[in-house]
Scaffold this motif. Structure first.
Motif, PDB file in Angstrom:
ATOM      1  N   CYS A  23       0.914  -1.385  -0.035  1.00 65.74           N
ATOM      2  CA  CYS A  23      -0.055  -0.106   0.004  1.00 65.74           C
ATOM      3  C   CYS A  23       0.958   1.486   0.084  1.00 65.74           C
ATOM      4  CB  CYS A  23      -0.907  -0.134   1.137  1.00 65.74           C
ATOM      5  SG  CYS A  23      -2.297  -1.194   1.115  1.00 65.74           S
ATOM      6  N   LYS A  24       1.843   1.160   0.498  1.00 60.51           N
ATOM      7  CA  LYS A  24       3.094   2.448   0.557  1.00 60.51           C
ATOM      8  C   LYS A  24       3.301   2.988  -1.066  1.00 60.51           C
ATOM      9  CE  LYS A  24       5.713   1.991   4.523  1.00 60.51           C
ATOM     10  NZ  LYS A  24       7.194   1.870   5.008  1.00 60.51           N
ATOM     11  N   GLY A  25       3.093   1.763  -1.952  1.00 60.02           N
ATOM     12  CA  GLY A  25       3.567   2.250  -3.253  1.00 60.02           C
ATOM     13  C   GLY A  25       2.130   2.430  -4.078  1.00 60.02           C
ATOM     14  N   ILE A  26       1.086   2.494  -3.655  1.00 53.08           N
ATOM     15  CA  ILE A  26      -0.256   2.936  -4.314  1.00 53.08           C
ATOM     16  C   ILE A  26      -0.125   4.359  -4.339  1.00 53.08           C
ATOM     17  CG2 ILE A  26      -2.796   2.793  -4.200  1.00 53.08           C
ATOM     18  CD1 ILE A  26      -2.499   0.084  -2.772  1.00 53.08           C
ATOM     19  N   PRO A  27      -0.324   4.868  -5.534  1.00 51.16           N
ATOM     20  CA  PRO A  27      -0.628   6.327  -5.912  1.00 51.16           C
ATOM     21  C   PRO A  27      -1.483   7.124  -4.527  1.00 51.16           C
ATOM     22  CG  PRO A  27      -0.797   5.332  -7.832  1.00 51.16           C
ATOM     23  CD  PRO A  27      -0.863   4.219  -6.812  1.00 51.16           C
ATOM     24  N   ASN A  28      -1.242   8.336  -4.318  1.00 50.80           N
ATOM     25  CA  ASN A  28      -1.869   8.907  -2.992  1.00 50.80           C
ATOM     26  C   ASN A  28      -2.899   9.743  -3.643  1.00 50.80           C
ATOM     27  OD1 ASN A  28      -2.555   9.519  -0.481  1.00 50.80           O
ATOM     28  ND2 ASN A  28      -0.679  11.108  -0.472  1.00 50.80           N
ATOM     29  N   ASP A  29      -3.659   9.362  -4.790  1.00 48.13           N
ATOM     30  CA  ASP A  29      -4.812   9.984  -5.283  1.00 48.13           C
ATOM     31  C   ASP A  29      -6.283   9.387  -4.412  1.00 48.13           C
ATOM     32  OD1 ASP A  29      -5.161   7.629  -6.549  1.00 48.13           O
ATOM     33  OD2 ASP A  29      -4.994   8.292  -8.367  1.00 48.13           O
ATOM     34  N   PHE A  30      -7.321   9.895  -4.758  1.00 47.07           N
ATOM     35  CA  PHE A  30      -8.365   9.623  -4.072  1.00 47.07           C
ATOM     36  C   PHE A  30      -8.648   7.917  -4.343  1.00 47.07           C
ATOM     37  CE2 PHE A  30     -13.173   8.227  -4.157  1.00 47.07           C
ATOM     38  CZ  PHE A  30     -13.472   9.026  -2.975  1.00 47.07           C
ATOM     39  N   THR A  31      -8.422   7.441  -5.541  1.00 45.04           N
ATOM     40  CA  THR A  31      -8.780   6.123  -5.828  1.00 45.04           C
ATOM     41  C   THR A  31      -7.721   5.188  -5.121  1.00 45.04           C
ATOM     42  OG1 THR A  31      -9.792   6.424  -8.195  1.00 45.04           O
ATOM     43  CG2 THR A  31      -8.734   4.288  -7.683  1.00 45.04           C
ATOM     44  N   GLY A  32      -6.390   5.599  -4.932  1.00 47.40           N
ATOM     45  CA  GLY A  32      -5.499   4.977  -4.438  1.00 47.40           C
ATOM     46  C   GLY A  32      -5.847   4.951  -2.819  1.00 47.40           C
ATOM     47  N   GLN A  33      -5.921   6.227  -2.215  1.00 48.23           N
ATOM     48  CA  GLN A  33      -6.377   6.217  -0.845  1.00 48.23           C
ATOM     49  C   GLN A  33      -7.492   5.306  -0.573  1.00 48.23           C
ATOM     50  OE1 GLN A  33      -6.873  10.137   0.498  1.00 48.23           O
ATOM     51  NE2 GLN A  33      -4.733  10.695  -0.145  1.00 48.23           N
ATOM     52  N   TYR A  34      -8.594   5.153  -1.585  1.00 50.17           N
ATOM     53  CA  TYR A  34      -9.954   4.358  -1.021  1.00 50.17           C
ATOM     54  C   TYR A  34      -9.716   2.790  -1.087  1.00 50.17           C
ATOM     55  CZ  TYR A  34     -14.528   2.565  -1.503  1.00 50.17           C
ATOM     56  OH  TYR A  34     -15.665   1.688  -1.326  1.00 50.17           O
ATOM     57  N   TYR A  35      -8.875   2.482  -2.374  1.00 50.79           N
ATOM     58  CA  TYR A  35      -8.698   1.168  -2.289  1.00 50.79           C
ATOM     59  C   TYR A  35      -7.444   0.637  -1.311  1.00 50.79           C
ATOM     60  CZ  TYR A  35     -12.153   0.697  -5.885  1.00 50.79           C
ATOM     61  OH  TYR A  35     -13.361   0.644  -6.518  1.00 50.79           O
ATOM     62  N   GLY A  36      -6.534   1.533  -1.112  1.00 63.17           N
ATOM     63  CA  GLY A  36      -5.274   1.192  -0.405  1.00 63.17           C
ATOM     64  C   GLY A  36      -5.867   1.018   1.213  1.00 63.17           C
ATOM     65  N   HIS A  37      -6.541   2.147   1.552  1.00 64.17           N
ATOM     66  CA  HIS A  37      -7.297   1.912   3.148  1.00 64.17           C
ATOM     67  C   HIS A  37      -7.963   0.866   3.166  1.00 64.17           C
ATOM     68  CE1 HIS A  37      -6.259   6.399   3.335  1.00 64.17           C
ATOM     69  NE2 HIS A  37      -5.419   5.805   3.603  1.00 64.17           N
ATOM     70  N   GLN A  38      -8.898   0.428   2.295  1.00 63.60           N
ATOM     71  CA  GLN A  38      -9.796  -0.788   2.382  1.00 63.60           C
ATOM     72  C   GLN A  38      -8.860  -2.050   2.241  1.00 63.60           C
ATOM     73  OE1 GLN A  38     -12.843  -0.346   3.299  1.00 63.60           O
ATOM     74  NE2 GLN A  38     -12.752  -2.718   3.408  1.00 63.60           N
ATOM     75  N   PHE A  39      -7.908  -2.150   1.677  1.00 60.65           N
ATOM     76  CA  PHE A  39      -6.960  -3.417   1.393  1.00 60.65           C
ATOM     77  C   PHE A  39      -6.451  -3.681   2.774  1.00 60.65           C
ATOM     78  CE2 PHE A  39      -3.145  -5.377  -0.079  1.00 60.65           C
ATOM     79  CZ  PHE A  39      -3.453  -6.579  -0.017  1.00 60.65           C
ATOM     80  N   LEU A  40      -5.788  -2.371   3.124  1.00 60.79           N
ATOM     81  CA  LEU A  40      -4.780  -2.492   4.453  1.00 60.79           C
ATOM     82  C   LEU A  40      -5.696  -3.177   5.676  1.00 60.79           C
ATOM     83  CD1 LEU A  40      -2.194  -1.626   5.355  1.00 60.79           C
ATOM     84  CD2 LEU A  40      -3.141   0.492   5.712  1.00 60.79           C
TER      85      LEU A  40
END
Length: 120
Positions: A23-40
């Protein structure tokens, strides 16, 4: 021959840690934050619920916690598939984590199935 640990708790902890690093490598845009946080959250929750499952006082509680852990793993798998479709995160790491989550789902589903069979 695989060098993966046989201890399921260790594999789930490693899965959650790998998810956090991915998740550290996912882009820090809205989509990345949404899916990154949920995956985490779902990856971490699968390991945490497994820990609760190990301390279950009853068979019903054991199956409940195991089922929650399995659901979280399945949610993580779907999230990884979405991240694959939108090409977010390191592809090699994402595929490695996706392979591991598939294996963990099979293992946990078998544990639940076997537990149900021994209690019927």
């Amino acid at each position: 021959m695989s060098n993966k640990p046989y201890d399921l708790e260790e594999r789930l902890v490693n899965f959650a840690a790998d998810a956090a690093l991915f998740c550290k490598g996912i882009p820090n845009d809205f989509t990345g934050q949404y899916y990154g946080h949920q995956f985490l959250r779902s990856a971490g929750s699968s390991a945490l619920n497994f820990g609760e499952m190990q301390g279950a006082q009853t068979d019903k509680d054991f199956k409940n916690k195991a089922t929650i852990s399995l659901k979280e793993l399945k949610e993580s798998r779907i999230n990884l598939k979405i991240l694959t479709k939108i090409q977010y995160g390191d592809s090699a790491r994402r595929l490695m984590i996706l392979d591991e989550v598939e294996q963990l789902i099979k293992i946990l589903a078998t544990i639940i199935k076997n537990k149900k069979q021994t209690n019927t």
